[in-house]
Structure formats: C-alpha cells, structure tokens
Design an enzyme around this catalytic site. Sequence first.
Site, mmCIF file in Angstrom:
data_model
loop_
_atom_site.group_PDB
_atom_site.id
_atom_site.type_symbol
_atom_site.label_atom_id
_atom_site.label_comp_id
_atom_site.label_asym_id
_atom_site.label_seq_id
_atom_site.Cartn_x
_atom_site.Cartn_y
_atom_site.Cartn_z
ATOM 1 N N ARG A 180 8.602 4.603 2.061
ATOM 2 C CA ARG A 180 7.171 4.333 1.802
ATOM 3 C C ARG A 180 6.273 5.000 2.835
ATOM 4 N NH1 ARG A 180 6.064 -0.206 -1.825
ATOM 5 N NH2 ARG A 180 7.742 0.002 -3.328
ATOM 6 N N ARG A 213 -0.056 2.468 1.938
ATOM 7 C CA ARG A 213 -1.317 1.803 2.289
ATOM 8 C C ARG A 213 -1.582 1.647 3.778
ATOM 9 N NH1 ARG A 213 -0.522 -3.242 -1.485
ATOM 10 N NH2 ARG A 213 1.607 -2.621 -0.997
ATOM 11 N N ARG A 247 -6.209 7.201 -2.925
ATOM 12 C CA ARG A 247 -5.959 6.248 -4.002
ATOM 13 C C ARG A 247 -7.285 5.792 -4.619
ATOM 14 N NH1 ARG A 247 -5.484 1.202 -5.536
ATOM 15 N NH2 ARG A 247 -3.563 0.233 -6.274
ATOM 16 N N ASP A 277 6.783 6.346 -8.500
ATOM 17 C CA ASP A 277 7.312 4.987 -8.450
ATOM 18 C C ASP A 277 8.568 4.907 -9.292
ATOM 19 O OD1 ASP A 277 6.418 2.247 -7.346
ATOM 20 O OD2 ASP A 277 7.217 1.826 -9.325
ATOM 21 N N TYR A 313 12.914 -5.524 -13.534
ATOM 22 C CA TYR A 313 11.491 -5.433 -13.906
ATOM 23 C C TYR A 313 11.316 -5.380 -15.423
ATOM 24 C CZ TYR A 313 10.552 -4.480 -8.985
ATOM 25 O OH TYR A 313 10.450 -4.582 -7.619
HETATM 26 O O1 1CP Z 1 8.386 6.221 -0.051
HETATM 27 C C1 1CP Z 1 7.382 6.847 -0.454
HETATM 28 O O2 1CP Z 1 6.465 7.203 0.286
HETATM 29 C C2 1CP Z 1 7.368 7.308 -1.905
HETATM 30 C C3 1CP Z 1 6.718 6.458 -2.837
HETATM 31 C C4 1CP Z 1 7.348 5.228 -3.445
HETATM 32 C C5 1CP Z 1 8.695 4.853 -3.653
HETATM 33 C C6 1CP Z 1 9.948 5.553 -3.176
HETATM 34 C C7 1CP Z 1 6.558 4.220 -4.029
HETATM 35 C C8 1CP Z 1 5.090 4.220 -4.017
HETATM 36 N N1 1CP Z 1 7.380 3.320 -4.642
HETATM 37 C C9 1CP Z 1 8.679 3.651 -4.413
HETATM 38 C C10 1CP Z 1 9.883 2.984 -4.906
HETATM 39 C C11 1CP Z 1 9.793 1.594 -5.416
HETATM 40 N N2 1CP Z 1 8.830 1.031 -6.229
HETATM 41 C C12 1CP Z 1 10.791 0.614 -5.208
HETATM 42 C C13 1CP Z 1 12.094 0.875 -4.492
HETATM 43 C C14 1CP Z 1 11.939 0.955 -3.034
HETATM 44 C C15 1CP Z 1 11.649 -0.348 -2.328
HETATM 45 O O3 1CP Z 1 12.473 -1.250 -2.427
HETATM 46 O O4 1CP Z 1 10.606 -0.397 -1.668
HETATM 47 C C16 1CP Z 1 10.383 -0.566 -5.876
HETATM 48 C C17 1CP Z 1 11.124 -1.872 -5.935
HETATM 49 C C18 1CP Z 1 9.154 -0.289 -6.515
HETATM 50 C C19 1CP Z 1 8.371 -1.187 -7.393
HETATM 51 C C20 1CP Z 1 6.998 -1.335 -6.885
HETATM 52 N N3 1CP Z 1 6.007 -0.432 -7.047
HETATM 53 C C21 1CP Z 1 6.505 -2.352 -6.036
HETATM 54 C C22 1CP Z 1 7.304 -3.516 -5.504
HETATM 55 C C23 1CP Z 1 7.078 -4.736 -6.310
HETATM 56 C C24 1CP Z 1 8.057 -5.836 -5.905
HETATM 57 O O5 1CP Z 1 8.740 -6.342 -6.791
HETATM 58 O O6 1CP Z 1 8.130 -6.169 -4.702
HETATM 59 C C25 1CP Z 1 5.169 -2.046 -5.730
HETATM 60 C C26 1CP Z 1 4.202 -2.827 -4.908
HETATM 61 C C27 1CP Z 1 4.880 -0.815 -6.370
HETATM 62 C C28 1CP Z 1 3.633 -0.023 -6.266
HETATM 63 C C29 1CP Z 1 3.714 1.048 -5.260
HETATM 64 N N4 1CP Z 1 4.627 2.083 -5.310
HETATM 65 C C30 1CP Z 1 4.404 2.952 -4.266
HETATM 66 C C31 1CP Z 1 3.280 2.435 -3.510
HETATM 67 C C32 1CP Z 1 2.678 3.084 -2.307
HETATM 68 C C33 1CP Z 1 2.872 1.234 -4.138
HETATM 69 C C34 1CP Z 1 1.711 0.371 -3.736
HETATM 70 C C35 1CP Z 1 0.596 0.677 -4.665
HETATM 71 C C36 1CP Z 1 -0.738 0.716 -4.024
HETATM 72 O O7 1CP Z 1 -1.205 1.780 -3.577
HETATM 73 O O8 1CP Z 1 -1.389 -0.338 -4.044
#
Ligand code: 1CP
Length: 355
Positions: free
Chosen positions: A27, A31, A40, A77, A154
């Site tokens: 990540r 944010r 964003r 994502d 999901y």
């Molecule tokens: O790592 C990076 O910089 C690349 C971007 C990336 C990756 C690899 C994002 C951006 N998401 C992911 C993978 C991802 N998405 C995972 C697997 C990795 C992990 O365990 O962290 C999972 C479970 C998700 C699902 C998801 N998408 C969540 C989690 C929800 C939960 O159940 O806890 C969330 C909050 C998102 C949205 C998201 N994806 C990425 C970002 C930066 C965000 C936040 C969105 C925002 O800007 O508000």
Amino acid sequence: MSPLKNDRLLRALLREPVDVTPVWMMRQAGRYLPEYRATRAKAGSFMDLCKSPELACEVTIQPLERYPLDAAILFSDILTVPDAMGLGLYFTEGEGPKFTHPVQSEAAVNALGMPDMQDDLGYVMDAVRTIRHELDGRVPLIGFSGSPWTLATYMVEGSSSKNFAKVKGMMFNSPQLMHVLLDKVSRAVTAYLNAQVDAGAQALMIFDTWGGALTPQHYQTFSLAYMEQIVRGLKREAEGRKVPVILFTKGGGLWLEQMADSGCDALGIDWTLNLADARRRVGDRVALQGNLDPCTLYASPQRIREEVAQVLESYGKGSGHVFNLGHGIHPEIDPEHAGVFVEAVHELSRPYHLG
Ligand code: 1CP
C-alpha cells in the site's frame, strides 16, 4: 522497453546476490501521502482513480519520488476482477468495498461469466503499460491479484466481513458449489495476471489476505490449492527474464512449508513470525518478503531504525530477503517515518551482503 537500472527486487526474489536488501511497502501508494489524497480528489472516486491509466500511473509513481524504493506496485485493487465478472463494485465513504450483486446462490455462481481482459479489464493493462513507460526502467513493476479465496470472501459476503458467516456457510454447506466458484475465479485470475505480464508487469504478487481465517485443512483445500492452480498457469518469463511470483497469506505462518511447495518464488510474511524461523523452515526453496509490524512506523525514527535492524538480523546474511511491512501501511502514518524506514533498510543491510 528500457533495461532495468535497479533490479535488486528481481534478484532477491530469485535469491541472487544483491548489494543491499531491496525494500518496498505494501500500500505504498495510499492515503498516508497528501499527494495521493490530492490525486484521488481530482479523480472523484477510488474507482475513477483505478480506471484512469494516467492517474493510476501518477499515484503509482508518487512514493518513488519521495523514497528510494526498489519496486513500484501497480495502483489498482484486487476487487477489479469480481467487478469485471459482473458484481458491480462500489465504495462507500468509510465503509470499504461493496458489491451490488453478491454471489449467494447456486444460480449466481453458475451465471458468473469469465471477464474479457481487453473489454472488461483493459484499463488495468493500459495502466501497466503507462506505468512501465513512465518508470523508464527505474525499478521493476509488480502486478498483483487477490487469491481466489480472498476474492470469494468479498464476492459472497458482498462487502468486507468480520466473521465470514456467508462465505463459510457456503463452504460448509455446499463445498461443491464453493469449488465451482473458486475454480471460475482462479481461471479469471490466471488470465488477469498473464495479461498484466503481457502488458509489462515484471513480478507478480497474490494477496491471500483472508486465508488465515481458515482451518489448516480448509486452507489447503479452499485457498492454497487454487493459488497452486494459478501458479501452474502463469507465464514465468518475459522480456528475457524470469517473472517471480510472491504468495502472501496473512496469518498463514503455520503453513509456510506447504506454501513454499506451491511453485511460487517467494513468500510474503506477516509480523507474527520471526524471519530466522521462517528461513529455517523454507530452506532454499523460496525467498522471503517482510515483515516489519506496520505499527512500528508510529514509533520514533530511532525506534524504527532499531526494529529494522532487528528484522535484518533475524533474516541474517545473504540474499533471498525483500524487506517490506508485514501488511499495508496505515493511512495515519507520518510520511517522514516511512522515509526513515526505507533508508534504514538500505543503510543497515549492506553488511549482510558482503562476501
Ligand atoms: O500497494 C499499493 O500501493 C497498490 C494498491 C493496492 C493493493 C495492492 C490497493 C489500493 N489495494 C490493494 C490490494 C487489496 N485490496 C487487498 C489485498 C492487500 C491487503 O490485504 O491489504 C485487499 C484485501 C483489498 C480490498 C480493499 N480495497 C480494501 C480492504 C477492505 C477490507 O476488507 O479491509 C480497501 C479499503 C480497498 C480500497 C483501496 N484499495 C487501495 C487503496 C489505496 C484503497 C483505499 C481507497 C481510498 O483511497 O480511500
């Protein structure tokens, strides 16, 4: 395509010698960075950001402008795949991802279609190509997907979940149906990752964020088996180099040996394991990626350096270690602390690679 100027990540994932331990952060585009929040806001929504190759490229590169990171990771994502299978992904402020059409019946599983990599996910491949062009060989680009089990949580729950009531209900009550779903998702993920390699991804990571919620037997049958199926179907070479595959099961510390036999090149390790133990258990089968507790970055710069030193010491001498956090960086982290972390890895790891 320009030759790689910094290939430490690829070398360490294949356990080849490096000068210092490569480092990136899960990540890393996110944010905690004010410039990410600005892009964003410009995009409108998170999905608009993912669907714009130019803006996705911009946020992918942002952390590399701040820190001497050894890898870029595609900004996207894991839920783009179920979205492309027709589930209708959307994000509500503060509540995380949701699907308008969750998969909660046999009819819904049977109706799931294979996404077309060009028509439905072409925006991801466009982002990969745009990022590769913009990187100009600075560091390798990591492509990724979710594991079938993690995506299924999901898809069946329709959102994030605490106890996985619906998806585990399906797994216990209708294991055959669960297998049909996981097989479909695995085929979609295999095509998705291969399309990312064709577009320019130089390493791949499979995120099994929720595999650790399973019993040992269910982990083997409903998560690991499908990740193995994917690994078997992946293109492992592109542009004359190996494309290493990293497999990360959060909370999967009990199952390292099985994971190391999956055919992947490296295992992502969360902070609940000691790397010395992990290394002993996997031997020379795979490299290891991890595993600083992300909460360490709340601590003082001095404490961050001490903890980095400890993780380096636990892995010990030689290649085969990619430094990372044990999970994603938190949105509240001070960007300066992330910088202290990245620089400490390079500075303190040099002695581990001499001789
Ligand atoms: O790592 C990076 O910089 C690349 C971007 C990336 C990756 C690899 C994002 C951006 N998401 C992911 C993978 C991802 N998405 C995972 C697997 C990795 C992990 O365990 O962290 C999972 C479970 C998700 C699902 C998801 N998408 C969540 C989690 C929800 C939960 O159940 O806890 C969330 C909050 C998102 C949205 C998201 N994806 C990425 C970002 C930066 C965000 C936040 C969105 C925002 O800007 O508000």
